[in-house]
Design a protein around this motif. Structure first.
Motif, mmCIF file in Angstrom:
data_model
loop_
_atom_site.group_PDB
_atom_site.id
_atom_site.type_symbol
_atom_site.label_atom_id
_atom_site.label_comp_id
_atom_site.label_asym_id
_atom_site.label_seq_id
_atom_site.Cartn_x
_atom_site.Cartn_y
_atom_site.Cartn_z
ATOM 1 N N VAL A 8 0.834 -1.213 0.000
ATOM 2 C CA VAL A 8 0.000 0.000 0.000
ATOM 3 C C VAL A 8 0.866 1.259 0.000
ATOM 4 O O VAL A 8 0.497 2.271 -0.594
ATOM 5 N N ILE A 9 2.031 1.179 0.646
ATOM 6 C CA ILE A 9 2.957 2.314 0.612
ATOM 7 C C ILE A 9 3.488 2.490 -0.806
ATOM 8 O O ILE A 9 3.595 3.613 -1.309
ATOM 9 N N LEU A 10 3.794 1.381 -1.472
ATOM 10 C CA LEU A 10 4.252 1.409 -2.859
ATOM 11 C C LEU A 10 3.210 2.060 -3.765
ATOM 12 O O LEU A 10 3.532 2.955 -4.559
ATOM 13 N N ILE A 11 1.964 1.626 -3.661
ATOM 14 C CA ILE A 11 0.902 2.181 -4.506
ATOM 15 C C ILE A 11 0.733 3.674 -4.224
ATOM 16 O O ILE A 11 0.615 4.483 -5.149
ATOM 17 N N TYR A 12 0.715 4.041 -2.953
ATOM 18 C CA TYR A 12 0.596 5.451 -2.564
ATOM 19 C C TYR A 12 1.723 6.274 -3.194
ATOM 20 O O TYR A 12 1.476 7.312 -3.817
ATOM 21 N N CYS A 13 2.956 5.818 -3.038
ATOM 22 C CA CYS A 13 4.107 6.568 -3.560
ATOM 23 C C CYS A 13 4.091 6.624 -5.083
ATOM 24 O O CYS A 13 4.435 7.664 -5.677
ATOM 25 N N PHE A 14 3.689 5.538 -5.734
ATOM 26 C CA PHE A 14 3.612 5.528 -7.195
ATOM 27 C C PHE A 14 2.615 6.574 -7.683
ATOM 28 O O PHE A 14 2.929 7.380 -8.572
ATOM 29 N N PRO B 281 -7.023 11.974 1.245
ATOM 30 C CA PRO B 281 -7.892 11.306 0.262
ATOM 31 C C PRO B 281 -7.174 10.232 -0.556
ATOM 32 O O PRO B 281 -7.742 9.175 -0.833
ATOM 33 N N LEU B 282 -5.921 10.501 -0.920
ATOM 34 C CA LEU B 282 -5.163 9.489 -1.667
ATOM 35 C C LEU B 282 -4.918 8.264 -0.798
ATOM 36 O O LEU B 282 -5.096 7.122 -1.254
ATOM 37 N N ALA B 283 -4.535 8.467 0.446
ATOM 38 C CA ALA B 283 -4.299 7.341 1.361
ATOM 39 C C ALA B 283 -5.575 6.520 1.520
ATOM 40 O O ALA B 283 -5.528 5.283 1.489
ATOM 41 N N LEU B 284 -6.710 7.193 1.674
ATOM 42 C CA LEU B 284 -7.982 6.483 1.790
ATOM 43 C C LEU B 284 -8.314 5.717 0.508
ATOM 44 O O LEU B 284 -8.757 4.571 0.561
ATOM 45 N N GLY B 285 -8.068 6.332 -0.627
ATOM 46 C CA GLY B 285 -8.305 5.658 -1.910
ATOM 47 C C GLY B 285 -7.457 4.407 -2.068
ATOM 48 O O GLY B 285 -7.946 3.366 -2.525
ATOM 49 N N VAL B 286 -6.196 4.494 -1.691
ATOM 50 C CA VAL B 286 -5.309 3.327 -1.769
ATOM 51 C C VAL B 286 -5.793 2.238 -0.819
ATOM 52 O O VAL B 286 -5.808 1.051 -1.172
ATOM 53 N N LEU B 287 -6.219 2.624 0.366
ATOM 54 C CA LEU B 287 -6.719 1.653 1.337
ATOM 55 C C LEU B 287 -7.975 0.965 0.820
ATOM 56 O O LEU B 287 -8.097 -0.264 0.895
ATOM 57 N N ILE B 288 -8.889 1.716 0.244
ATOM 58 C CA ILE B 288 -10.105 1.129 -0.333
ATOM 59 C C ILE B 288 -9.746 0.185 -1.470
ATOM 60 O O ILE B 288 -10.301 -0.914 -1.577
ATOM 61 N N PHE B 289 -8.803 0.585 -2.321
ATOM 62 C CA PHE B 289 -8.348 -0.283 -3.407
ATOM 63 C C PHE B 289 -7.811 -1.607 -2.864
ATOM 64 O O PHE B 289 -8.140 -2.682 -3.370
ATOM 65 N N ALA B 290 -7.006 -1.538 -1.808
ATOM 66 C CA ALA B 290 -6.454 -2.750 -1.196
ATOM 67 C C ALA B 290 -7.569 -3.623 -0.631
ATOM 68 O O ALA B 290 -7.543 -4.851 -0.767
ATOM 69 N N ILE C 33 -9.279 -5.462 -3.478
ATOM 70 C CA ILE C 33 -8.474 -6.616 -3.913
ATOM 71 C C ILE C 33 -8.660 -7.777 -2.933
ATOM 72 O O ILE C 33 -8.813 -8.929 -3.342
ATOM 73 N N GLU C 34 -8.668 -7.475 -1.658
ATOM 74 C CA GLU C 34 -8.840 -8.522 -0.645
ATOM 75 C C GLU C 34 -10.230 -9.163 -0.752
ATOM 76 O O GLU C 34 -10.376 -10.379 -0.621
ATOM 77 N N ILE C 35 -11.241 -8.357 -1.030
ATOM 78 C CA ILE C 35 -12.595 -8.892 -1.230
ATOM 79 C C ILE C 35 -12.623 -9.793 -2.465
ATOM 80 O O ILE C 35 -13.260 -10.851 -2.446
ATOM 81 N N LEU D 282 -5.780 -10.629 8.622
ATOM 82 C CA LEU D 282 -4.502 -9.996 8.962
ATOM 83 C C LEU D 282 -3.944 -9.172 7.797
ATOM 84 O O LEU D 282 -3.203 -8.217 8.015
ATOM 85 N N ASP D 283 -4.328 -9.527 6.572
ATOM 86 C CA ASP D 283 -3.936 -8.704 5.422
ATOM 87 C C ASP D 283 -4.589 -7.330 5.521
ATOM 88 O O ASP D 283 -3.955 -6.306 5.251
ATOM 89 N N ILE D 284 -5.862 -7.315 5.916
ATOM 90 C CA ILE D 284 -6.577 -6.048 6.091
ATOM 91 C C ILE D 284 -5.852 -5.186 7.130
ATOM 92 O O ILE D 284 -5.634 -3.986 6.913
ATOM 93 N N LEU D 285 -5.464 -5.806 8.225
ATOM 94 C CA LEU D 285 -4.723 -5.068 9.261
ATOM 95 C C LEU D 285 -3.375 -4.578 8.735
ATOM 96 O O LEU D 285 -2.928 -3.482 9.092
ATOM 97 N N SER D 286 -2.730 -5.376 7.894
ATOM 98 C CA SER D 286 -1.453 -4.974 7.305
ATOM 99 C C SER D 286 -1.633 -3.751 6.409
ATOM 100 O O SER D 286 -0.805 -2.832 6.429
ATOM 101 N N TYR D 287 -2.712 -3.727 5.625
ATOM 102 C CA TYR D 287 -2.979 -2.575 4.768
ATOM 103 C C TYR D 287 -3.218 -1.324 5.613
ATOM 104 O O TYR D 287 -2.716 -0.249 5.300
ATOM 105 N N ILE D 288 -3.979 -1.481 6.686
ATOM 106 C CA ILE D 288 -4.241 -0.351 7.584
ATOM 107 C C ILE D 288 -2.929 0.139 8.202
ATOM 108 O O ILE D 288 -2.684 1.348 8.283
#
Length: 125
Positions: free
Chosen positions: A40-46, A57-66, A69-71, A100-106
């Protein structure tokens, strides 16, 4: 659109770390959770390297995207699309849902927000 070299360099370095993790980490923590924190840090920075979006807003968008994907992993989208044999699909989308992936994204987005606000002293909104 405004190219930012600093975020681009960070994204490239994290991408290299992700590749190293994918190829060589065979453990039960770094590969599954460290990789998810970093992705998620990679996607944010990209995205931040290409666009001058506001931080929160970008951080929230990346989190929603992650989360999306998990869903998709939860509903086994790779199998439903008949892509079980595709290494790329299995790697990019993934094949197994985990809370735990969800927690990792958070955690990863939390790191982004802390670095942006506390270390770089930027406004989040």
């Amino acid at each position: 659109m405004k190219f930012n070299y600093q975020y681009a360099i960070i994204a490239m370095l994290i991408f290299i770390i992700e590749v190293v993790i994918a190829l060589y980490a065979k453990d039960q923590f770094i590969r599954p959770y460290g990789g998810d924190i970093l992705v998620v840090i990679l996607i944010y920075c990209f995205v931040k390297s290409l666009f001058d979006f506001t931080i929160a807003p970008l951080a929230l968008g990346v989190l929603i995207f992650a989360f999306v994907i998990e869903i998709l992993q939860y509903i086994k989208i790779v199998e439903k699309l008949g892509l079980e044999e595709s290494v790329v699909a299995r790697t990019v989308i993934g094949t197994s849902f985990a809370w735990l992936d969800i927690l990792s994204y958070i955690a990863g987005i939390g790191i982004v927000l802390i670095v942006e606000k506390v270390v770089l002293k930027k406004e989040l909104i």
